[in-house]
Write a protein that holds these residues in place. Structure first.
Motif, short mmCIF file in Angstrom:
data_model
loop_
_atom_site.label_atom_id
_atom_site.label_comp_id
_atom_site.label_asym_id
_atom_site.label_seq_id
_atom_site.Cartn_x
_atom_site.Cartn_y
_atom_site.Cartn_z
N ARG A 76 14.23 -16.89 -52.84
CA ARG A 76 14.14 -15.92 -51.73
C ARG A 76 14.52 -16.59 -50.41
O ARG A 76 15.21 -15.99 -49.58
N MET A 77 14.04 -17.81 -50.20
CA MET A 77 14.39 -18.51 -48.97
C MET A 77 15.88 -18.86 -48.94
O MET A 77 16.53 -18.79 -47.89
N ALA A 78 16.43 -19.23 -50.09
CA ALA A 78 17.86 -19.52 -50.17
C ALA A 78 18.69 -18.26 -49.91
O ALA A 78 19.74 -18.32 -49.27
N ILE A 79 18.22 -17.11 -50.40
CA ILE A 79 18.90 -15.84 -50.14
C ILE A 79 18.93 -15.55 -48.65
O ILE A 79 19.95 -15.16 -48.08
N ALA A 80 17.78 -15.74 -47.99
CA ALA A 80 17.72 -15.51 -46.54
C ALA A 80 18.64 -16.48 -45.80
O ALA A 80 19.32 -16.08 -44.83
N PHE A 81 18.69 -17.73 -46.25
CA PHE A 81 19.53 -18.73 -45.59
C PHE A 81 21.01 -18.40 -45.75
O PHE A 81 21.79 -18.48 -44.79
N LEU A 82 21.42 -18.01 -46.96
CA LEU A 82 22.81 -17.66 -47.19
C LEU A 82 23.21 -16.41 -46.41
O LEU A 82 24.35 -16.27 -45.98
N GLY A 83 22.24 -15.50 -46.22
CA GLY A 83 22.55 -14.29 -45.48
C GLY A 83 22.74 -14.54 -43.99
O GLY A 83 23.58 -13.92 -43.35
N VAL A 84 21.98 -15.48 -43.44
CA VAL A 84 22.03 -15.72 -41.99
C VAL A 84 22.96 -16.87 -41.62
O VAL A 84 23.32 -17.03 -40.45
N LEU A 85 23.42 -17.66 -42.61
CA LEU A 85 24.23 -18.85 -42.33
C LEU A 85 25.51 -18.54 -41.56
O LEU A 85 25.80 -19.20 -40.54
N PRO A 86 26.33 -17.55 -41.97
CA PRO A 86 27.55 -17.27 -41.20
C PRO A 86 27.27 -16.86 -39.76
O PRO A 86 28.03 -17.21 -38.85
N VAL A 87 26.18 -16.13 -39.54
CA VAL A 87 25.83 -15.72 -38.18
C VAL A 87 25.46 -16.93 -37.35
O VAL A 87 25.87 -17.07 -36.19
N LEU A 88 24.67 -17.84 -37.93
CA LEU A 88 24.28 -19.06 -37.21
C LEU A 88 25.50 -19.93 -36.90
O LEU A 88 25.56 -20.58 -35.85
N ALA A 89 26.48 -19.93 -37.82
CA ALA A 89 27.67 -20.76 -37.62
C ALA A 89 28.61 -20.16 -36.58
O ALA A 89 29.24 -20.89 -35.80
N ALA A 90 28.70 -18.83 -36.53
CA ALA A 90 29.66 -18.18 -35.63
C ALA A 90 29.10 -17.91 -34.25
O ALA A 90 29.85 -17.85 -33.27
N TYR A 91 27.79 -17.74 -34.14
CA TYR A 91 27.20 -17.33 -32.86
C TYR A 91 27.46 -18.31 -31.72
O TYR A 91 27.76 -17.87 -30.60
N PRO A 92 27.36 -19.65 -31.92
CA PRO A 92 27.63 -20.55 -30.79
C PRO A 92 29.03 -20.36 -30.20
O PRO A 92 29.20 -20.45 -28.98
N PHE A 93 30.03 -20.10 -31.04
CA PHE A 93 31.38 -19.89 -30.54
C PHE A 93 31.49 -18.53 -29.84
O PHE A 93 32.16 -18.40 -28.82
N PHE A 94 30.83 -17.53 -30.40
CA PHE A 94 30.85 -16.20 -29.80
C PHE A 94 30.08 -16.19 -28.49
O PHE A 94 30.46 -15.50 -27.54
N GLN A 95 29.00 -16.98 -28.42
CA GLN A 95 28.16 -17.00 -27.23
C GLN A 95 28.93 -17.52 -26.02
O GLN A 95 28.71 -17.09 -24.90
N LYS A 96 29.88 -18.43 -26.27
CA LYS A 96 30.67 -18.97 -25.17
C LYS A 96 31.43 -17.86 -24.45
O LYS A 96 31.44 -17.78 -23.22
#
Length: 293
Positions: free
Chosen positions: A260-280
């Motif tokens: 369940r924790m791995a499912i949550a991590f895989l679901g949020v991983l692309p958002v965590l990876a892309a957000y810093p670039f989008f935030q700029k």
């Protein structure tokens, strides 16, 4: 005076640090739990560092790598295309409504606001989308219902156009011979970066996290987005756990909690990876003033 400001800044920094820790800690616990063994989670509970490092959860999820990769691809496609289409429709509705010389402006505004308060309900919507528009088991099922256009976003953008973009600029562009399309593309949109970036972020997150439309309108496994696929895996885990409790299966050793924790991590991983670039771009759009003196 300087001493008071320094003290005030110190306490503000402390508060912000505490808020940051409270925001980051759940993500760290989630990632740690996904890399922990089921026995360690049962005995020690959630810890910031795994007591027993184990990849069983990810081995279980990646046992169907092809389906997972396809689901990620569908989610990325739907998020990108849906966000672009949503922004285009939002701008094309919000900009005319921001113009006071639009004929029937109040009628259109009331109709838009009315959709925020009332809707046909789930059953009529399902019948309409499946029997009239036939979107079931198509990519449109993940793009159109409830996500293609949001009245609240239109009102936000219309308010920004009305309050933050002076009408004198539009009038000056008209005097220079620009038509409405040119004014929108070359004058309004460059000045509306803050609201466009904000709505793009909200819409993209809504598309990426959406699983309800897949639950309602998709029965074909090949059309599942990542959220729908992960939800299906989690439901399968619940069924296995219930069956194992009654002695009907020998799969009781499936790492339920860590998966369940791995499912949550895989679901949020692309958002965590892309957000810093989008935030700029988001911060840049917010800090750049619409009117420069």
């Amino acid at each position: 005076m300087y001493r008071k400001e320094k003290t005030f800044q110190f306490f503000v920094n402390i508060i912000l640090i505490v808020i940051t820790i409270c925001s980051v800690a759940p993500f760290v616990l989630m990632i740690s739990a996904s890399f922990s063994s089921e026995e360690a989670l049962s005995f020690y509970g959630y810890t910031f560092i795994p007591k027993e490092f184990d990849l069983s959860a990810y081995k279980y999820l990646f046992s169907s790598t092809r389906a997972l990769a396809k689901a990620y691809g569908i989610s990325i496609l739907v998020t990108v295309v849906g966000t672009i289409m949503n922004l285009v429709m939002t701008v094309l509705i919000a900009y005319p409504l921001s113009r006071k010389d639009l004929p029937g402006r109040n009628i259109f505004a009331f109709y838009l606001f009315f959709t925020m308060l009332f809707n046909g309900g789930l059953v009529p919507s399902y019948i309409m989308w499946t029997r009239t528009f036939h979107i079931q088991n198509t990519i449109w099922a993940l793009l159109i219902p409830n996500l293609m256009l949001n009245a609240y976003n239109v009102i936000m953008m219309r308010t920004y156009f009305t309050q933050s973009i002076p009408t004198e600029i539009i009038e000056a562009a008209k005097i220079d011979g620009a038509h409405e399309g040119t004014i929108l593309v070359k004058v309004i949109l460059p000045m509306a970066k803050p609201i466009i970036a904000t709505i793009a972020l909200l819409v993209s997150l809504a598309y990426w996290n959406d699983w309800m439309n897949g639950l309602y309108y998709l029965t074909d496994d090949g059309m599942y987005s990542i959220q729908v696929l992960l939800t299906k895996i989690m439901r399968n885990l619940d069924m296995i756990k219930q069956a194992s409790s009654t002695g009907k299966t020998v799969m009781a050793n499936v790492p339920s909690t860590s998966v369940r924790m791995a499912i949550a991590f895989l679901g949020v991983l692309p958002v965590l990876a892309a957000y810093p670039f989008f935030q700029k771009f988001l911060v840049k759009g917010i800090t750049v003033g619409a009117v420069k003196g």
